[in-house]
Design a protein around this motif. Structure first.
Motif, short mmCIF file in Angstrom:
data_model
loop_
_atom_site.label_atom_id
_atom_site.label_comp_id
_atom_site.label_asym_id
_atom_site.label_seq_id
_atom_site.Cartn_x
_atom_site.Cartn_y
_atom_site.Cartn_z
N GLU A 86 0.83 -1.20 0.00
CA GLU A 86 0.00 0.00 0.00
C GLU A 86 0.87 1.26 0.00
O GLU A 86 0.57 2.23 -0.69
CB GLU A 86 -0.90 -0.01 1.25
N SER A 87 1.97 1.22 0.75
CA SER A 87 2.80 2.41 0.90
C SER A 87 3.86 2.54 -0.20
O SER A 87 4.06 3.62 -0.74
CB SER A 87 3.48 2.39 2.28
N LEU A 88 4.53 1.43 -0.53
CA LEU A 88 5.62 1.49 -1.52
C LEU A 88 5.14 1.26 -2.95
O LEU A 88 5.88 1.52 -3.90
CB LEU A 88 6.72 0.49 -1.17
N ASN A 89 3.94 0.71 -3.08
CA ASN A 89 3.32 0.50 -4.39
C ASN A 89 4.25 -0.29 -5.33
O ASN A 89 4.61 -1.40 -5.04
CB ASN A 89 2.93 1.87 -4.99
N GLY A 90 4.64 0.30 -6.47
CA GLY A 90 5.43 -0.43 -7.46
C GLY A 90 6.84 -0.76 -7.03
O GLY A 90 7.50 -1.60 -7.66
N ASN A 91 7.32 -0.14 -5.94
CA ASN A 91 8.67 -0.44 -5.45
C ASN A 91 8.69 -1.63 -4.49
O ASN A 91 9.75 -2.00 -3.99
CB ASN A 91 9.27 0.78 -4.77
N PHE A 92 7.52 -2.21 -4.26
CA PHE A 92 7.44 -3.44 -3.45
C PHE A 92 6.76 -4.51 -4.30
O PHE A 92 5.63 -4.33 -4.76
CB PHE A 92 6.65 -3.20 -2.17
N LYS A 93 7.47 -5.59 -4.55
CA LYS A 93 6.97 -6.65 -5.41
C LYS A 93 6.74 -7.92 -4.60
O LYS A 93 7.57 -8.30 -3.76
CB LYS A 93 7.98 -6.96 -6.53
N VAL A 94 5.60 -8.57 -4.87
CA VAL A 94 5.27 -9.84 -4.24
C VAL A 94 4.95 -10.85 -5.34
O VAL A 94 4.12 -10.58 -6.20
CB VAL A 94 4.06 -9.71 -3.30
N ILE A 137 12.18 -5.43 -2.58
CA ILE A 137 12.09 -3.98 -2.50
C ILE A 137 13.00 -3.41 -3.58
O ILE A 137 14.19 -3.72 -3.63
CB ILE A 137 12.54 -3.46 -1.12
N LEU A 138 12.42 -2.62 -4.47
CA LEU A 138 13.19 -2.00 -5.56
C LEU A 138 13.74 -0.68 -5.03
O LEU A 138 12.98 0.24 -4.71
CB LEU A 138 12.30 -1.78 -6.78
N ASN A 139 15.06 -0.61 -4.94
CA ASN A 139 15.73 0.52 -4.28
C ASN A 139 16.70 1.19 -5.25
O ASN A 139 17.87 0.86 -5.31
CB ASN A 139 16.45 0.03 -3.02
N VAL A 140 16.17 2.11 -6.04
CA VAL A 140 16.93 2.83 -7.08
C VAL A 140 17.47 1.81 -8.08
O VAL A 140 16.69 1.25 -8.84
CB VAL A 140 18.03 3.74 -6.48
N LYS A 141 18.78 1.50 -8.06
CA LYS A 141 19.33 0.51 -9.01
C LYS A 141 19.57 -0.85 -8.36
O LYS A 141 20.09 -1.76 -8.98
CB LYS A 141 20.64 1.04 -9.61
N ASP A 142 19.23 -0.97 -7.09
CA ASP A 142 19.41 -2.23 -6.37
C ASP A 142 18.06 -2.91 -6.12
O ASP A 142 17.03 -2.24 -6.02
CB ASP A 142 20.06 -2.01 -5.00
#
Length: 380
Positions: free
Chosen positions: A258-266, A282-287
């Protein structure tokens, strides 16, 4: 608010109080220090954890931020195995570390505790500011039995070798396993092609064992619908760990999405329409930071669910053109079979009881013993 020329720091208990430009200065460079992630920490944190945020200012300009976590171990069962030695270690842990303050994130592996604008301040100047923040937290929030600086890269060692840090015991437990994605890996097939025959055959064999299993990405509604089963599968993995400092809240994955949206993948694995495993990223910039996962204990080995998850994480990273996958510090050997390599990280620990502190170098290894493992090298 604490002043020390030409800087000052401010402690925040809520995300709503953070400066408007927090993400512009800090969160956009590390999502684990963003307002969105901090929001999850506040509304969906483990029961034994409290979180606080610190902003650092120079002439009223925000130049950096840090995360502090307080962990309470009085009622928490740290060691999972039902063995006499683990019961003793749990007792010892509670006596030595009833209350712990961590500069960093106990839920992740890696240097996710702070970020500073390098155009405004040097690394040499950062460490005294972090020390000042530790002092202020101990004074204004709560004095704890233990203070921990968590997960620093090896290039930071030189900044902690002065007299001020002599009372801290420097420790290094398991390394952080990371895979650097090569420029010539344009597809998963390119990656597998770089394996030696033994590991290429192993990967192909693992993929075949998932025949009939459907893998799909879960959206927010899917996570809500499968939340009970996800918690059961996560607990299967958590219960198997010998050492746990926290357990996730039941609504954690939902709140993360809900909070990270597209930067959190399940991603979920389904057999006969029933969820048998899942992993989160967790998608963290380039990592990519691998996060928590879960699986059906009975199906794990015959379907090689965990190995398949690791391979699928790499596939995703290559397909989406990420630079690195950060796998963390557990299951070191199997992670090395997919090409992850160990990177040493260290921490500092101090007990506030001056009688106990000199013995931390003897006590700590018994609470967090090193694991013997063999590094596998799958590439030709």
């Amino acid at each position: 608010m604490a002043f020390f020329m030409p800087y000052y720091l401010k402690i925040y208990e809520t995300t709503s109080g953070l400066p408007e430009n927090w993400n512009t200065v800090i969160g956009n460079y590390n999502i684990m220090l963003s307002k969105e992630y901090f929001r999850v920490l506040k509304i969906s944190k483990p029961q034994n954890m409290e979180c606080f945020f610190v902003g650092f200012f120079q002439n009223n300009e925000l130049i950096g931020g840090a995360l502090f976590q307080y962990l309470n171990f009085i009622q928490h069962k740290t060691f999972q195995k039902n063995e006499v030695w683990c019961s003793f270690r749990s007792f010892l842990a509670r006596q030595v570390s009833k209350d712990v303050m961590i500069l960093g994130n106990n839920m992740l592996t890696g240097q996710n505790g702070f970020y500073f604008d390098s155009s405004k301040i040097t690394l040499k100047e950062v460490v005294p500011l972090l020390d000042k923040a530790v002092q202020e937290m101990q004074k204004k929030i709560r004095k704890t039995s233990l203070i921990i600086y968590k997960d620093y890269q090896s290039n930071f060692v030189k900044y902690f070798q002065d007299k001020k840090h002599e009372t801290y015991f420097r420790f290094s437990v398991q390394p952080n396993m990371m895979l650097k994605i090569r420029d010539d890996w344009k597809s998963f097939e390119d990656y597998i092609r770089d394996f030696s025959k033994k590991y290429r055959d192993r990967a192909k064999s693992a993929k075949k064992k998932l025949k009939g299993v459907e893998k799909k990405e879960l959206n927010l509604n899917d996570i809500r619908n499968h939340q009970i089963q996800m918690n059961i599968l996560y607990q299967n993995v958590a219960d198997n760990a010998p050492f746990n400092t926290f357990f996730l809240a039941e609504n954690h994955f939902e709140n993360m999405k809900e909070s990270l949206n597209g930067n959190f993948k399940v991603f979920g694995y389904f057999s006969d329409e029933k969820l048998i495993g899942f992993y989160t990223l967790i998608l963290n910039v380039k990592d990519i930071d691998t996060y928590f996962l879960g699986y059906n204990r009975e199906l794990q080995k015959p379907m090689q669910l965990y190995l398949n998850m690791l391979l699928d994480m790499v596939d995703f990273g290559i397909d989406k053109s990420f630079s690195r996958i950060i796998f963390g510090r557990t299951a070191l050997e199997i992670k090395s079979t997919v090409g992850a390599e160990p990177f040493e990280i260290f921490g500092l620990i101090k007990h506030n009881n001056f009688l106990i502190n000199p013995f931390m170098k003897n006590i700590f290894p018994s609470l967090s013993p090193a694991t013997e493992w063999i590094q596998r090298r799958p590439f030709k």
